[in-house]
Scaffold this motif. Sequence first.
Motif, PDB file in Angstrom:
ATOM      1  N   LEU A   7       0.812  -1.213   0.000  1.00 11.04           N
ATOM      2  CA  LEU A   7       0.000   0.000   0.000  1.00 11.04           C
ATOM      3  C   LEU A   7       0.845   1.262   0.000  1.00 11.04           C
ATOM      4  O   LEU A   7       0.538   2.219  -0.728  1.00 11.04           O
ATOM      5  CB  LEU A   7      -0.938  -0.006   1.209  1.00 11.04           C
ATOM      6  N   GLY A   8       1.901   1.292   0.792  1.00  7.67           N
ATOM      7  CA  GLY A   8       2.731   2.495   0.844  1.00  7.67           C
ATOM      8  C   GLY A   8       3.338   2.853  -0.499  1.00  7.67           C
ATOM      9  O   GLY A   8       3.119   3.959  -1.014  1.00  7.67           O
ATOM     10  N   PRO A   9       4.115   1.946  -1.111  1.00 12.22           N
ATOM     11  CA  PRO A   9       4.699   2.249  -2.422  1.00 12.22           C
ATOM     12  C   PRO A   9       3.658   2.570  -3.487  1.00 12.22           C
ATOM     13  O   PRO A   9       3.886   3.421  -4.353  1.00 12.22           O
ATOM     14  CB  PRO A   9       5.475   0.975  -2.765  1.00 12.22           C
ATOM     15  N   MET A  10       2.506   1.905  -3.433  1.00  5.71           N
ATOM     16  CA  MET A  10       1.484   2.157  -4.441  1.00  5.71           C
ATOM     17  C   MET A  10       0.833   3.527  -4.246  1.00  5.71           C
ATOM     18  O   MET A  10       0.501   4.215  -5.216  1.00  5.71           O
ATOM     19  CB  MET A  10       0.435   1.043  -4.404  1.00  5.71           C
ATOM     20  N   LEU A  11       0.643   3.949  -3.011  1.00  7.65           N
ATOM     21  CA  LEU A  11       0.115   5.290  -2.756  1.00  7.65           C
ATOM     22  C   LEU A  11       1.108   6.352  -3.225  1.00  7.65           C
ATOM     23  O   LEU A  11       0.722   7.361  -3.830  1.00  7.65           O
ATOM     24  CB  LEU A  11      -0.189   5.463  -1.266  1.00  7.65           C
ATOM     25  N   LEU A  39      -2.674   0.841   8.947  1.00  7.50           N
ATOM     26  CA  LEU A  39      -2.352   2.149   8.393  1.00  7.50           C
ATOM     27  C   LEU A  39      -2.620   3.258   9.394  1.00  7.50           C
ATOM     28  O   LEU A  39      -1.979   4.316   9.352  1.00  7.50           O
ATOM     29  CB  LEU A  39      -3.133   2.404   7.105  1.00  7.50           C
ATOM     30  N   ALA A  40      -3.573   3.027  10.304  1.00  9.87           N
ATOM     31  CA  ALA A  40      -3.843   4.032  11.337  1.00  9.87           C
ATOM     32  C   ALA A  40      -2.639   4.209  12.248  1.00  9.87           C
ATOM     33  O   ALA A  40      -2.491   5.244  12.898  1.00  9.87           O
ATOM     34  CB  ALA A  40      -5.072   3.628  12.153  1.00  9.87           C
ATOM     35  N   GLY A  41      -1.780   3.202  12.301  1.00 12.92           N
ATOM     36  CA  GLY A  41      -0.563   3.275  13.097  1.00 12.92           C
ATOM     37  C   GLY A  41       0.660   3.629  12.281  1.00 12.92           C
ATOM     38  O   GLY A  41       1.792   3.518  12.770  1.00 12.92           O
ATOM     39  N   GLU A  73     -10.721   7.897   9.662  1.00 12.38           N
ATOM     40  CA  GLU A  73     -10.256   9.278   9.520  1.00 12.38           C
ATOM     41  C   GLU A  73      -8.738   9.340   9.732  1.00 12.38           C
ATOM     42  O   GLU A  73      -8.025  10.075   9.025  1.00 12.38           O
ATOM     43  CB  GLU A  73     -10.967  10.197  10.512  1.00 12.38           C
ATOM     44  N   ARG A  74      -8.256   8.567  10.681  1.00 13.45           N
ATOM     45  CA  ARG A  74      -6.822   8.543  10.974  1.00 13.45           C
ATOM     46  C   ARG A  74      -6.038   7.947   9.804  1.00 13.45           C
ATOM     47  O   ARG A  74      -4.951   8.418   9.463  1.00 13.45           O
ATOM     48  CB  ARG A  74      -6.598   7.735  12.254  1.00 13.45           C
ATOM     49  N   ILE A  75      -6.597   6.909   9.184  1.00 12.87           N
ATOM     50  CA  ILE A  75      -5.945   6.306   8.017  1.00 12.87           C
ATOM     51  C   ILE A  75      -5.820   7.331   6.898  1.00 12.87           C
ATOM     52  O   ILE A  75      -4.772   7.459   6.255  1.00 12.87           O
ATOM     53  CB  ILE A  75      -6.712   5.064   7.544  1.00 12.87           C
ATOM     54  N   ASP A  76      -6.907   8.077   6.642  1.00 16.25           N
ATOM     55  CA  ASP A  76      -6.865   9.133   5.617  1.00 16.25           C
ATOM     56  C   ASP A  76      -5.704  10.094   5.870  1.00 16.25           C
ATOM     57  O   ASP A  76      -4.922  10.411   4.971  1.00 16.25           O
ATOM     58  CB  ASP A  76      -8.165   9.939   5.630  1.00 16.25           C
ATOM     59  N   GLN A  77      -5.609  10.540   7.105  1.00 15.54           N
ATOM     60  CA  GLN A  77      -4.606  11.545   7.447  1.00 15.54           C
ATOM     61  C   GLN A  77      -3.194  10.981   7.313  1.00 15.54           C
ATOM     62  O   GLN A  77      -2.302  11.628   6.746  1.00 15.54           O
ATOM     63  CB  GLN A  77      -4.848  12.051   8.871  1.00 15.54           C
ATOM     64  N   ARG A  78      -2.987   9.769   7.859  1.00 16.76           N
ATOM     65  CA  ARG A  78      -1.656   9.178   7.808  1.00 16.76           C
ATOM     66  C   ARG A  78      -1.246   8.872   6.369  1.00 16.76           C
ATOM     67  O   ARG A  78      -0.083   9.042   5.984  1.00 16.76           O
ATOM     68  CB  ARG A  78      -1.611   7.888   8.653  1.00 16.76           C
ATOM     69  N   ALA A  79      -2.194   8.398   5.555  1.00 19.01           N
ATOM     70  CA  ALA A  79      -1.879   8.056   4.163  1.00 19.01           C
ATOM     71  C   ALA A  79      -1.520   9.298   3.356  1.00 19.01           C
ATOM     72  O   ALA A  79      -0.538   9.307   2.603  1.00 19.01           O
ATOM     73  CB  ALA A  79      -3.055   7.324   3.520  1.00 19.01           C
ATOM     74  N   ALA A  80      -2.299  10.362   3.506  1.00 19.72           N
ATOM     75  CA  ALA A  80      -2.016  11.597   2.774  1.00 19.72           C
ATOM     76  C   ALA A  80      -0.671  12.184   3.195  1.00 19.72           C
ATOM     77  O   ALA A  80       0.116  12.654   2.364  1.00 19.72           O
ATOM     78  CB  ALA A  80      -3.137  12.613   2.998  1.00 19.72           C
ATOM     79  N   ALA A  81      -0.389  12.138   4.499  1.00 19.83           N
ATOM     80  CA  ALA A  81       0.884  12.657   4.998  1.00 19.83           C
ATOM     81  C   ALA A  81       2.052  11.816   4.490  1.00 19.83           C
ATOM     82  O   ALA A  81       3.128  12.346   4.172  1.00 19.83           O
ATOM     83  CB  ALA A  81       0.871  12.680   6.526  1.00 19.83           C
ATOM     84  N   THR A  91      -5.535  12.978  -2.340  1.00 19.86           N
ATOM     85  CA  THR A  91      -6.686  12.783  -1.455  1.00 19.86           C
ATOM     86  C   THR A  91      -6.919  11.292  -1.269  1.00 19.86           C
ATOM     87  O   THR A  91      -7.055  10.543  -2.242  1.00 19.86           O
ATOM     88  CB  THR A  91      -7.947  13.421  -2.057  1.00 19.86           C
ATOM     89  N   VAL A  92      -6.951  10.864  -0.023  1.00 20.43           N
ATOM     90  CA  VAL A  92      -7.156   9.448   0.298  1.00 20.43           C
ATOM     91  C   VAL A  92      -8.381   9.329   1.190  1.00 20.43           C
ATOM     92  O   VAL A  92      -8.513  10.036   2.197  1.00 20.43           O
ATOM     93  CB  VAL A  92      -5.934   8.841   1.014  1.00 20.43           C
ATOM     94  N   GLY A  93      -9.287   8.433   0.806  1.00 24.33           N
ATOM     95  CA  GLY A  93     -10.461   8.140   1.616  1.00 24.33           C
ATOM     96  C   GLY A  93     -10.483   6.660   1.939  1.00 24.33           C
ATOM     97  O   GLY A  93     -10.015   5.844   1.154  1.00 24.33           O
ATOM     98  N   THR A  94     -11.020   6.301   3.097  1.00 25.78           N
ATOM     99  CA  THR A  94     -10.971   4.912   3.565  1.00 25.78           C
ATOM    100  C   THR A  94     -12.370   4.376   3.818  1.00 25.78           C
ATOM    101  O   THR A  94     -13.191   5.024   4.483  1.00 25.78           O
ATOM    102  CB  THR A  94     -10.142   4.812   4.851  1.00 25.78           C
TER     103      THR A  94
END
Length: 375
Positions: free
Chosen positions: A234-238, A261-263, A327-335, A346-349
């Motif tokens: 997921l990380g490399p693909m994002l 991902l929340a962590g 919501e936390r996953i969205d934030q961590r993924a975008a960051a 923009t990432v939505g979960t």
Amino acid sequence: MPDVPDSLPRSGYTLPVFACAGAIAALRYLLDTSDRAPTVTLDLINPAESADIAIAQLAPLPDGSVLAITHSDPGDNLDLTRHTPIWSVVAWGSGDQRDRLQIDGGEGIGRQVNQGNAPAIYRYARELMVHHLPPLVPEGKTLKVTIILPEGRALGDRTSNAAFGVLEGLSLLGTAGISAPLSAPGQLDQSRATLQAKAAQYRHLVFCLGENGLDLAVKLGINPDRRVKTANWLGPMLVEAGQLGVEGVLLLGYHGKLVKLAGGIFHTHHHVADGRQESLAACCVAVAVPLPVIQSILQAETVEAGLGLLQTQGGDMAQRVYQQMVERIDQRAAAYVHAHTGAALTVGTLVFDRQRQVIARSHLAQGLFNQLLVD
């Protein structure tokens, strides 16, 4: 298996292919005891190509049935079923057997507790056997096939099968015959190539870790061509999506997996990292779940057990935690994407449970979902 360059990961076959190949070999011996071919060639149906499967052992049993043994080869994949034996036992059906072909699961094949303890032998496995076996059965006879995984019960305890209602073993799971090495490092290049092709067509995409997400996306009305199977990368693909200028990505996955991902864990294979219970506990703290409940979650045997504990607390506690999670996953993924590329993706979960029912979606996920349906 076709030759591939050394730089590319080698594909293998899914468990249903080996189970079916063994059943074919056993049936041929049942028909003609001189037929001991060391390999079986069978049509995979999906994809439309053939496979040569080695038969490790073949023997008649005292009750008149025949046992054939194959060994799983999932290719260059981090798959715990590698080399596990698959036993296919074939016998003529009893006089009261109505169906020409009866397929059952023996030791090591999981039981679906939500389906009356039916054996966890899914559609593709049955489709393969129905395609290959009945044409070989003489007129007036019926056939019974029993699939056994001697190591299945022990291996099943190391999977998340229980979270999907499968107990006491493994599933003959898969929608196709080829086992693509989605966890092997070389597969990432192929996944990126797929993403690059889709990003050239669409501004918004949906990322799915595996088959459950891919199937649910279609049921939710999303164009199948917008789906990207990420496996655990997921990380490399994002990051790749951010570099390609994709505007938005909807993450669609099982809640017990995406909680990582929340962590801040962006490679989700358990060989790399876990931390799921700790991530869940952090989400609980954020919405003021009582400390004794959080302590129980941390002490739970699995994250699924911890999530189940939340659901027994009553009120809206579980839903508040789930909402905090997405919501936390969205934030961590975008960051994560911004830190690696400088891009604003923009990432939505959207997460689902073991019955493939959507249980939470972030605020951004709803907008992305609507966008996926229209643009």
